[in-house]
Design a protein around this motif. Structure first.
Motif, PDB file in Angstrom:
ATOM      1  N   ARG A  65      39.988 -26.287  10.347  1.00 18.97           N
ATOM      2  CA  ARG A  65      39.800 -26.977  11.794  1.00 18.97           C
ATOM      3  C   ARG A  65      38.465 -27.421  11.726  1.00 18.97           C
ATOM      4  O   ARG A  65      38.112 -28.349  12.182  1.00 18.97           O
ATOM      5  CB  ARG A  65      40.516 -25.927  12.621  1.00 18.97           C
ATOM      6  CG  ARG A  65      40.456 -26.763  14.081  1.00 18.97           C
ATOM      7  CD  ARG A  65      40.956 -26.648  14.853  1.00 18.97           C
ATOM      8  NE  ARG A  65      40.669 -25.612  15.986  1.00 18.97           N
ATOM      9  CZ  ARG A  65      39.494 -25.398  16.275  1.00 18.97           C
ATOM     10  NH1 ARG A  65      39.183 -26.105  16.742  1.00 18.97           N
ATOM     11  NH2 ARG A  65      38.958 -23.609  16.640  1.00 18.97           N
ATOM     12  N   LEU A  66      37.197 -26.682  11.724  1.00 20.39           N
ATOM     13  CA  LEU A  66      36.019 -26.251  11.794  1.00 20.39           C
ATOM     14  C   LEU A  66      35.381 -26.926  10.829  1.00 20.39           C
ATOM     15  O   LEU A  66      34.659 -27.763  10.781  1.00 20.39           O
ATOM     16  CB  LEU A  66      34.956 -25.196  12.565  1.00 20.39           C
ATOM     17  CG  LEU A  66      35.719 -24.542  14.357  1.00 20.39           C
ATOM     18  CD1 LEU A  66      35.203 -23.329  14.403  1.00 20.39           C
ATOM     19  CD2 LEU A  66      36.097 -25.904  14.784  1.00 20.39           C
ATOM     20  N   SER A  67      35.805 -26.472  10.067  1.00 19.39           N
ATOM     21  CA  SER A  67      35.434 -27.238   8.556  1.00 19.39           C
ATOM     22  C   SER A  67      35.350 -29.119   8.737  1.00 19.39           C
ATOM     23  O   SER A  67      34.905 -29.516   8.104  1.00 19.39           O
ATOM     24  CB  SER A  67      35.771 -26.373   7.298  1.00 19.39           C
ATOM     25  OG  SER A  67      35.529 -25.339   6.859  1.00 19.39           O
ATOM     26  N   GLU A  68      36.950 -28.754   9.024  1.00  9.51           N
ATOM     27  CA  GLU A  68      37.218 -30.294   8.680  1.00  9.51           C
ATOM     28  C   GLU A  68      36.563 -31.078   9.506  1.00  9.51           C
ATOM     29  O   GLU A  68      36.012 -32.309   9.298  1.00  9.51           O
ATOM     30  CB  GLU A  68      38.514 -30.873   8.956  1.00  9.51           C
ATOM     31  CG  GLU A  68      39.928 -29.718   7.418  1.00  9.51           C
ATOM     32  CD  GLU A  68      38.973 -30.922   6.661  1.00  9.51           C
ATOM     33  OE1 GLU A  68      39.635 -32.304   6.603  1.00  9.51           O
ATOM     34  OE2 GLU A  68      39.339 -30.095   4.791  1.00  9.51           O
ATOM     35  N   LEU A  69      36.034 -30.616  10.789  1.00  9.48           N
ATOM     36  CA  LEU A  69      35.220 -31.151  11.961  1.00  9.48           C
ATOM     37  C   LEU A  69      33.721 -31.771  11.272  1.00  9.48           C
ATOM     38  O   LEU A  69      34.521 -32.440  11.224  1.00  9.48           O
ATOM     39  CB  LEU A  69      35.057 -30.415  13.020  1.00  9.48           C
ATOM     40  CG  LEU A  69      34.265 -31.055  13.875  1.00  9.48           C
ATOM     41  CD1 LEU A  69      34.749 -32.442  15.162  1.00  9.48           C
ATOM     42  CD2 LEU A  69      34.460 -30.212  15.603  1.00  9.48           C
ATOM     43  N   ALA A  70      33.433 -30.647  10.463  1.00  6.75           N
ATOM     44  CA  ALA A  70      32.027 -30.838  10.232  1.00  6.75           C
ATOM     45  C   ALA A  70      31.970 -31.746   9.021  1.00  6.75           C
ATOM     46  O   ALA A  70      31.191 -32.311   8.290  1.00  6.75           O
ATOM     47  CB  ALA A  70      31.502 -29.204   9.025  1.00  6.75           C
ATOM     48  N   SER A  94      45.331 -30.529  11.078  1.00  8.92           N
ATOM     49  CA  SER A  94      44.077 -28.919  11.357  1.00  8.92           C
ATOM     50  C   SER A  94      44.439 -28.496  13.170  1.00  8.92           C
ATOM     51  O   SER A  94      43.651 -27.413  13.537  1.00  8.92           O
ATOM     52  CB  SER A  94      43.131 -28.867  10.235  1.00  8.92           C
ATOM     53  OG  SER A  94      43.303 -29.036   9.507  1.00  8.92           O
ATOM     54  N   GLY A  95      44.290 -29.733  13.909  1.00 10.30           N
ATOM     55  CA  GLY A  95      44.431 -29.456  15.117  1.00 10.30           C
ATOM     56  C   GLY A  95      42.746 -30.132  15.556  1.00 10.30           C
ATOM     57  O   GLY A  95      42.646 -29.557  17.198  1.00 10.30           O
ATOM     58  N   ILE A  96      42.617 -31.328  15.293  1.00  4.09           N
ATOM     59  CA  ILE A  96      40.965 -31.977  15.559  1.00  4.09           C
ATOM     60  C   ILE A  96      42.041 -32.771  16.092  1.00  4.09           C
ATOM     61  O   ILE A  96      42.533 -33.406  15.713  1.00  4.09           O
ATOM     62  CB  ILE A  96      39.974 -32.138  14.898  1.00  4.09           C
ATOM     63  CG1 ILE A  96      39.515 -31.316  14.180  1.00  4.09           C
ATOM     64  CG2 ILE A  96      39.459 -33.714  15.287  1.00  4.09           C
ATOM     65  CD1 ILE A  96      38.552 -30.319  14.729  1.00  4.09           C
ATOM     66  N   SER A  97      41.683 -32.632  17.360  1.00  5.15           N
ATOM     67  CA  SER A  97      41.894 -34.400  18.230  1.00  5.15           C
ATOM     68  C   SER A  97      41.760 -36.162  18.264  1.00  5.15           C
ATOM     69  O   SER A  97      41.173 -36.449  17.275  1.00  5.15           O
ATOM     70  CB  SER A  97      41.671 -34.247  20.036  1.00  5.15           C
ATOM     71  OG  SER A  97      40.430 -34.695  19.974  1.00  5.15           O
ATOM     72  N   ILE A 101      38.483 -37.310  16.799  1.00 11.73           N
ATOM     73  CA  ILE A 101      38.615 -38.384  15.225  1.00 11.73           C
ATOM     74  C   ILE A 101      37.604 -39.384  15.680  1.00 11.73           C
ATOM     75  O   ILE A 101      37.125 -40.282  15.002  1.00 11.73           O
ATOM     76  CB  ILE A 101      39.442 -38.301  15.004  1.00 11.73           C
ATOM     77  CG1 ILE A 101      39.621 -36.669  14.072  1.00 11.73           C
ATOM     78  CG2 ILE A 101      39.887 -38.616  13.593  1.00 11.73           C
ATOM     79  CD1 ILE A 101      41.280 -36.502  13.359  1.00 11.73           C
ATOM     80  N   ALA A 102      38.627 -40.482  17.195  1.00  9.52           N
ATOM     81  CA  ALA A 102      37.711 -42.179  17.215  1.00  9.52           C
ATOM     82  C   ALA A 102      36.463 -41.900  17.666  1.00  9.52           C
ATOM     83  O   ALA A 102      35.289 -42.862  16.853  1.00  9.52           O
ATOM     84  CB  ALA A 102      38.934 -42.095  18.090  1.00  9.52           C
ATOM     85  N   ALA A 103      36.099 -40.572  18.402  1.00  6.81           N
ATOM     86  CA  ALA A 103      34.686 -40.899  18.646  1.00  6.81           C
ATOM     87  C   ALA A 103      33.410 -40.881  17.893  1.00  6.81           C
ATOM     88  O   ALA A 103      32.920 -41.558  17.821  1.00  6.81           O
ATOM     89  CB  ALA A 103      34.534 -40.065  19.311  1.00  6.81           C
ATOM     90  N   GLN A 111      34.244 -36.947  24.131  1.00  8.13           N
ATOM     91  CA  GLN A 111      34.206 -36.959  26.027  1.00  8.13           C
ATOM     92  C   GLN A 111      34.574 -35.236  25.967  1.00  8.13           C
ATOM     93  O   GLN A 111      34.337 -34.863  27.313  1.00  8.13           O
ATOM     94  CB  GLN A 111      35.247 -37.721  26.556  1.00  8.13           C
ATOM     95  CG  GLN A 111      34.507 -39.515  26.413  1.00  8.13           C
ATOM     96  CD  GLN A 111      33.379 -39.363  26.961  1.00  8.13           C
ATOM     97  OE1 GLN A 111      33.130 -38.789  28.029  1.00  8.13           O
ATOM     98  NE2 GLN A 111      32.543 -39.875  26.737  1.00  8.13           N
ATOM     99  N   SER A 112      35.451 -34.719  25.036  1.00  5.85           N
ATOM    100  CA  SER A 112      36.260 -33.872  25.183  1.00  5.85           C
ATOM    101  C   SER A 112      36.096 -32.454  23.683  1.00  5.85           C
ATOM    102  O   SER A 112      37.039 -33.295  22.769  1.00  5.85           O
ATOM    103  CB  SER A 112      37.500 -33.729  26.025  1.00  5.85           C
ATOM    104  OG  SER A 112      38.462 -32.795  25.795  1.00  5.85           O
ATOM    105  N   MET A 113      36.294 -31.441  23.998  1.00 10.93           N
ATOM    106  CA  MET A 113      35.610 -30.578  22.899  1.00 10.93           C
ATOM    107  C   MET A 113      35.750 -29.294  23.162  1.00 10.93           C
ATOM    108  O   MET A 113      35.060 -28.695  24.195  1.00 10.93           O
ATOM    109  CB  MET A 113      34.523 -30.495  21.935  1.00 10.93           C
ATOM    110  CG  MET A 113      34.632 -31.640  21.490  1.00 10.93           C
ATOM    111  SD  MET A 113      33.211 -32.326  20.423  1.00 10.93           S
ATOM    112  CE  MET A 113      31.837 -32.619  20.963  1.00 10.93           C
ATOM    113  N   ARG A 114      36.353 -28.591  22.216  1.00 11.44           N
ATOM    114  CA  ARG A 114      36.307 -27.101  22.313  1.00 11.44           C
ATOM    115  C   ARG A 114      34.987 -26.719  22.203  1.00 11.44           C
ATOM    116  O   ARG A 114      34.305 -27.333  21.599  1.00 11.44           O
ATOM    117  CB  ARG A 114      37.648 -26.195  21.728  1.00 11.44           C
ATOM    118  CG  ARG A 114      38.771 -26.848  21.613  1.00 11.44           C
ATOM    119  CD  ARG A 114      39.483 -26.124  20.527  1.00 11.44           C
ATOM    120  NE  ARG A 114      40.788 -26.481  20.571  1.00 11.44           N
ATOM    121  CZ  ARG A 114      41.764 -26.455  19.828  1.00 11.44           C
ATOM    122  NH1 ARG A 114      41.775 -25.218  18.685  1.00 11.44           N
ATOM    123  NH2 ARG A 114      43.107 -27.114  19.386  1.00 11.44           N
ATOM    124  N   ALA A 115      35.392 -25.103  23.157  1.00 11.07           N
ATOM    125  CA  ALA A 115      33.236 -24.821  22.657  1.00 11.07           C
ATOM    126  C   ALA A 115      32.772 -24.445  21.064  1.00 11.07           C
ATOM    127  O   ALA A 115      31.810 -25.633  20.715  1.00 11.07           O
ATOM    128  CB  ALA A 115      33.601 -23.016  23.014  1.00 11.07           C
TER     129      ALA A 115
END
Length: 184
Positions: A65-70, A94-97, A101-103, A111-115
């Motif tokens: 999940r976090l790898s995909e975010l990066a 993987s759970g990224i909102s 993704i749009a932001a 506007q909103s992210m997990r820590a």
């Protein structure tokens, strides 16, 4: 734009290229696509890049999940359509909102992210934009992921930057991925 280093037919490949291509096909990717099409022109480089990418994408210390975010932050930074088209759907699965993704796609502050997402996002943004990471951002990532995770996070940003550079220079076309494209 035309694809400068498009797919090679089997009869166009050297024996080294055939071996390298088969290794990609037999691995977790299951096919030769994206950056590996232009990289095939340098089979040894492609093999080494593939091994690094396999670790970073499938076994990083920060998880999928976090790898995909990066990867998305990197793809957006480089306006890399292929990376975005491939990884935005994976990030969503993987759970990224969708909002996050749009932001990223819009280059807007989320506007909103997990820590843990905020730590990866800020680390990646700073690394790409400032070419370094602040003490506060580094400390936050270190507290969440440890040294192993921080090094893998650096590696993900660097590896996908390398792939973005290859595909941008080669003008590799993005796969058809409805709804998953970037505006320049």
């Amino acid at each position: 734009m035309s694809d400068r280093l498009g797919p090679l037919g089997l009869n166009q490949m050297t024996p080294e290229q055939r071996i390298a291509a088969q290794a990609i096909i037999d691995g977790p990717r299951g096919a030769l696509y994206g950056p590996f099409v232009p990289l095939l022109r340098s089979p040894e480089l492609m093999e080494n890049a593939q091994r690094m990418g396999e670790h970073l994408r499938y076994r990083s210390a920060i998880g999928t999940r976090l790898s995909e975010l990066a990867i998305l932050v990197t793809a957006r930074h480089w306006n890399q359509q292929v990376e975005w088209a491939i990884h935005a759907p994976i990030a969503a699965q993987s759970g990224i909102s969708a909002e996050l993704i749009a932001a990223i796609a819009a280059r807007a502050a989320p506007q909103s992210m997990r820590a843990d997402e905020a730590a990866v996002y800020q680390f990646s943004i700073e690394l790409h934009q400032q070419k370094r990471v602040s003490e506060a951002t580094y400390a936050a990532a270190l507290a969440l992921f440890g040294e192993h995770g921080v090094v893998d996070l650096m590696g993900i940003n660097g590896y996908y930057t390398f792939l973005a550079m290859v595909m941008n220079a080669a003008q590799t076309p993005a796969p058809a991925a409805p709804g998953w494209t970037l505006a320049d």
